[in-house]
Write an enzyme that holds these catalytic residues in place. Sequence first.
Site, short mmCIF file in Angstrom:
data_model
loop_
_atom_site.label_atom_id
_atom_site.label_comp_id
_atom_site.label_asym_id
_atom_site.label_seq_id
_atom_site.Cartn_x
_atom_site.Cartn_y
_atom_site.Cartn_z
CG HIS A 202 0.60 -20.62 2.75
ND1 HIS A 202 -0.52 -21.31 3.15
CD2 HIS A 202 1.08 -20.04 3.87
CE1 HIS A 202 -0.70 -21.16 4.44
NE2 HIS A 202 0.26 -20.39 4.92
CD GLU B 226 10.45 1.73 10.21
OE1 GLU B 226 10.28 2.70 9.46
OE2 GLU B 226 10.12 0.57 9.88
CE1 TYR C 10 1.18 -0.15 4.37
CE2 TYR C 10 0.10 1.98 4.31
CZ TYR C 10 0.94 1.09 4.94
OH TYR C 10 1.56 1.44 6.11
CE LYS D 225 3.27 3.36 3.16
NZ LYS D 225 3.41 3.46 4.60
CG LEU E 189 8.44 2.49 4.62
CD1 LEU E 189 8.02 1.20 3.92
CD2 LEU E 189 7.23 3.34 4.90
NE ARG F 151 6.81 4.36 0.38
CZ ARG F 151 6.58 5.17 1.42
NH1 ARG F 151 7.57 5.48 2.25
NH2 ARG F 151 5.39 5.67 1.62
C1 LIG Z 1 6.79 1.86 9.59
C2 LIG Z 1 6.81 3.19 8.93
N1 LIG Z 1 7.96 3.85 8.86
C3 LIG Z 1 8.03 5.07 8.28
C4 LIG Z 1 6.90 5.70 7.76
C5 LIG Z 1 7.00 7.06 7.14
O1 LIG Z 1 6.88 6.99 5.75
P1 LIG Z 1 6.37 8.24 4.90
O2 LIG Z 1 7.24 9.39 5.28
O3 LIG Z 1 6.59 7.81 3.49
O4 LIG Z 1 4.94 8.46 5.26
C6 LIG Z 1 5.68 5.02 7.81
C7 LIG Z 1 4.48 5.64 7.24
O5 LIG Z 1 3.42 5.09 7.21
C8 LIG Z 1 5.63 3.73 8.40
O6 LIG Z 1 4.47 3.06 8.48
#
Ligand SMILES: Cc1ncc(COP(=O)(O)O)c(C=O)c1O
Length: 293
Positions: free
Chosen positions: A104, A181, A35, A149, A205, A54
């Site tokens: 699966h 993160e 997503y 993502k 991410l 992305r």
């Molecule tokens: C786990 C995670 N890390 C980082 C981010 C930040 O990403 P972005 O700046 O592209 O929204 C998100 C955003 O949903 C996230 O879910």
Amino acid sequence: MEKSGMVFLNGKFLPIEEARVPVLDRGFIFGDGVYELVPVYSRVPFRLDEHLARLERSLAAVRIRNPYGRAEWRDIIVQLVAKQPFEDQGVYFQVTRGVAKRDHAFPKDAAPTVFVMSNPLVCPPKELVESGAAAVTADDFRWQRCDIKSISLIGNCLLRQVSADAGAVETILFRDGQLTEASASNVFVVRGGVILSPPKSKLILPGITYDVVTELAQAGGLPLQFRDVSEAETRGADEIWVTSSSKEVLAIVTLDGKPVGDGKPGPLFRRMYALYQEFKQKVMRAGKERQAA
Ligand SMILES: Cc1ncc(COP(=O)(O)O)c(C=O)c1O
């Protein structure tokens, strides 16, 4: 203006109440999909191409066929944005591997399911930006492909709930003693006047906001280094920020109940926040001019 709550599902625009996905969709059965969430300011999508790039990387990583080219995606999103009655939006889009008998292994001939919706964009209220927010910490127990993502967000949901239960806005994560993160954002820390953040890897991410903050720091001459940041360095930081498309840049002023630095949003945060807002305005103005041309 068309009625509110219009969404896009598999080639059609329709009211959300009428949107249906079969129960055998692999998104429902396996969380087998990816997503994106794009912020839209005054009907101008912010960094849409970067989000689409992305999405392409996520789809390739999980071997789901991308049903649309870049221009088709852009067109769907622009059309959906125009159908909403509100100006600032968060456009959510997901692609799953499609509908198939539960197994699966990948189905041979399922068509990907595409769903796009747009909700009013909820950014942190001004008071929270000014006061700063609370965060707690947890062990990062997620899988080792956090760069994808994925819609399989149970790990992130469990970790986010740790902070929700504590009345905090985020859960900051450490894996093997190193900062990764947060449950739904990237993390920057400031130590001795230098902004630090973990480099991109499979364990975080690659945030679009992380890239914007990087560009703004570089353009504004703010010292920024990508390197491993230990848990001790994070806990002893002068400033901590979380970044995401919806949170933008938000200062964390308490971590596990202890003040970060002097317990107030720091000077580098204030500078970055101002740069971010300025940049947003510039992008919005340019987008409006393009739309008017
Ligand atoms: C786990 C995670 N890390 C980082 C981010 C930040 O990403 P972005 O700046 O592209 O929204 C998100 C955003 O949903 C996230 O879910």
